[in-house]
Design an enzyme around this catalytic site. Structure first.
Site, PDB file in Angstrom:
ATOM      1  N   TYR A  64      -0.264   0.944  14.130  1.00 21.16           N
ATOM      2  CA  TYR A  64       0.473   1.730  13.355  1.00 21.16           C
ATOM      3  C   TYR A  64      -0.203   3.142  13.462  1.00 21.16           C
ATOM      4  CZ  TYR A  64      -2.249  -0.498   9.268  1.00 21.16           C
ATOM      5  OH  TYR A  64      -3.223  -0.912   8.930  1.00 21.16           O
TER       6      TYR A  64
ATOM      7  N   HIS B 206       1.011  -1.216   0.105  1.00 23.10           N
ATOM      8  CA  HIS B 206       0.057  -0.182  -0.086  1.00 23.10           C
ATOM      9  C   HIS B 206       0.932   1.133   0.101  1.00 23.10           C
ATOM     10  CE1 HIS B 206      -3.053  -2.796   2.280  1.00 23.10           C
ATOM     11  NE2 HIS B 206      -3.073  -2.975   0.812  1.00 23.10           N
TER      12      HIS B 206
END
Length: 197
Positions: free
Chosen positions: A130, A60
């Site tokens: 994250y 990504h």
């Protein structure tokens, strides 16, 4: 924090203090982060994903600017975390670097704006958190197929990759480049210069 071979990617290897109750460690320190990267982390969003063994998420990335820098840690189980240099014109374009993140060593990685990110769960219930510099914006998000032979990422051979429909339909790096989806190295450097003031 120690910079990896791909410029713009770092690993944090904290000292872990175990005792009879468990353990303690500092997984993020603002001053250390700023000293290493030259700027503070703008925290706009925090994510958590839980994955079964073999799950492969990514590759990504997001449009630059502002893209989405990520500070990544595995808090349960283990993953193979992979950073891919997809910045056209970069000295390390098409290179990737893999780091094991787990709940034993408690390492974290930071990937700056413009880098591609993927990981494979090595255990069931692998839990990854994250910190993101920007919020999720679907219109700016893109993907590259994680099994693209041109990249040749060495995913664990003993695991069968499990991809989402979206990741399985992602283009190869060559197609993404031809379609103008990839960030340029110069644009990323310019944006980082702005962050550093």
């Amino acid at each position: 924090m120690r910079e990896l071979d791909i410029a713009g990617a770092w690993i944090h290897e904290p000292k872990v203090f175990p005792d009879a109750r468990g353990s303690f460690h500092e997984w993020f320190k603002g001053p250390d982060f700023a000293e290493a990267t030259g700027h503070h982390l703008n925290l706009a969003q925090a994510n958590c994903s839980v994955s079964s063994r073999g799950t492969l998420r990514g590759i990504h990335f997001a449009d630059v600017p502002p893209s989405q820098a990520k500070y990544v840690k595995c808090v349960r189980g283990a993953v193979l975390d992979v950073i891919v240099d997809i910045r056209t014109g970069s000295p390390t374009y098409k290179r990737w670097e893999a780091v094991r993140l787990d709940d034993v060593d408690h390492h974290s990685v930071y990937l700056s704006e413009g880098l591609g990110h993927a990981f494979m769960a090595l255990t069931d219930d692998a839990t990854v958190v994250y910190l993101c510099s920007e919020g999720y914006a679907p219109q700016r998000e893109h993907g590259i197929h994680p099994l693209d032979p041109e990249l040749g990422i060495e995913w664990p051979a003993h695991l069968t990759p499990v991809l989402s429909e979206k990741d399985a339909a992602a283009p190869s790096l060559a197609v993404a480049e031809a379609e103008g989806l990839l960030p340029s190295y110069d644009a990323c450097r310019s944006y980082l210069a702005q962050l550093r003031g």
